[in-house]
Design a protein around this motif. Structure first.
Motif, PDB file in Angstrom:
ATOM      1  N   ARG A  13       0.835  -1.208   0.000  1.00  0.00           N
ATOM      2  CA  ARG A  13       0.000   0.000   0.000  1.00  0.00           C
ATOM      3  C   ARG A  13       0.867   1.254   0.000  1.00  0.00           C
ATOM      4  N   LEU A  14       1.954   1.224   0.762  1.00  0.00           N
ATOM      5  CA  LEU A  14       2.873   2.368   0.767  1.00  0.00           C
ATOM      6  C   LEU A  14       3.499   2.563  -0.609  1.00  0.00           C
ATOM      7  N   LEU A  15       3.850   1.476  -1.262  1.00  0.00           N
ATOM      8  CA  LEU A  15       4.419   1.569  -2.612  1.00  0.00           C
ATOM      9  C   LEU A  15       3.407   2.130  -3.597  1.00  0.00           C
ATOM     10  N   SER A  16       2.137   1.717  -3.461  1.00  0.00           N
ATOM     11  CA  SER A  16       1.100   2.256  -4.352  1.00  0.00           C
ATOM     12  C   SER A  16       0.903   3.743  -4.099  1.00  0.00           C
ATOM     13  N   GLY A  17       1.019   4.155  -2.824  1.00  0.00           N
ATOM     14  CA  GLY A  17       0.922   5.581  -2.505  1.00  0.00           C
ATOM     15  C   GLY A  17       2.086   6.367  -3.073  1.00  0.00           C
ATOM     16  N   LEU A  18       3.281   5.743  -3.040  1.00  0.00           N
ATOM     17  CA  LEU A  18       4.454   6.396  -3.630  1.00  0.00           C
ATOM     18  C   LEU A  18       4.274   6.574  -5.130  1.00  0.00           C
ATOM     19  N   TRP A  19       3.661   5.587  -5.780  1.00  0.00           N
ATOM     20  CA  TRP A  19       3.411   5.700  -7.214  1.00  0.00           C
ATOM     21  C   TRP A  19       2.494   6.874  -7.516  1.00  0.00           C
TER      22      TRP A  19
END
Length: 228
Positions: free
Chosen positions: A20-26
């Protein structure tokens, strides 16, 4: 102390928290990239216009630049997201409002960088071009522009880095990006893992650092290639 930190970082491996954090970074990178592309294109045109000697154009561009510099980006976000929607009935998503605001701000900053770069080039560059029989357009395209681009690269990369970091403000207009997701993870585990914020914000810091470091390496590579 070590056990508390270990417990804090364990929250990242619960369920899909890290993904989820990676998707937010994207989302952060996507909004930054779109804003940067528009800002570079529009800012270059603005910067060239700011070098013209037309008093009306000079006045308008100066007012625009000063407004964008004085007004905090958070206030601009609120005006775009809440003000336009309520006053004019314009429906803007948080993402659209964010891209609009960062493009307006980035265009102003990029325009000033382009203007400053062009105006600081030595006058003899223009005189040499005229002595060779080049037109003003040819002088700009073949003499001024290549030198200006070389000087602009590090300045432009610095602006892009600032824009990436400032996108953390978009959490206030409802955009689900990396900071917002981090807050959601912290709130969901507040009772069971009170120290979760240590791990979550440390990872968010590292993500921003990694993105900015990549930009810094890219800037150095481009500068080195230009010197060859």
């Amino acid at each position: 102390m070590t056990e508390a930190i270990s417990t804090a970082f364990s929250v990242l491996f619960m369920g899909t928290n890290f993904l989820r954090l990676l998707s937010g970074l994207w989302v952060t990178i996507w909004i930054s990239a779109v804003s940067v592309i528009f800002s570079i294109f529009l800012g270059t045109l603005l910067g060239i216009a700011m070098t013209w000697k037309n008093p009306l154009i000079k006045a308008v561009t100066k007012i625009y630049l000063e407004v964008m510099r004085i007004m905090p980006q958070l206030v601009l976000l609120f005006i775009a997201y809440y003000g336009l929607t309520r006053s004019f009935g314009i429906s803007l998503s948080g993402e659209a409002a964010s891209i609009l605001v960062f493009t307006l701000w980035g265009t102003a900053e990029m325009g000033d960088l382009v203007r400053g770069t062009i105006t600081t080039l030595p006058e003899h560059q223009y005189e040499s071009g005229r002595a060779l029989g080049l037109t003003e357009r040819q002088i700009f395209l073949y003499v001024i522009a290549p030198q200006a681009i070389g000087r602009l690269v590090p300045l432009c990369m610095n602006l892009i880095t600032r824009m990436v970091k400032t996108t953390s403000l978009i959490v206030f207009v409802g955009v689900i990006e990396v900071v917002k997701i981090g807050q959601q993870i912290i709130d969901a585990n507040r009772m069971t893992i009170p120290t979760a914020s240590i791990a979550v914000y440390a990872v968010i810091f590292f993500m921003y650092f990694l993105v900015c470091e990549v930009l810094s390496i890219l800037a150095k590579y481009i500068e080195k290639r230009q010197k060859i």
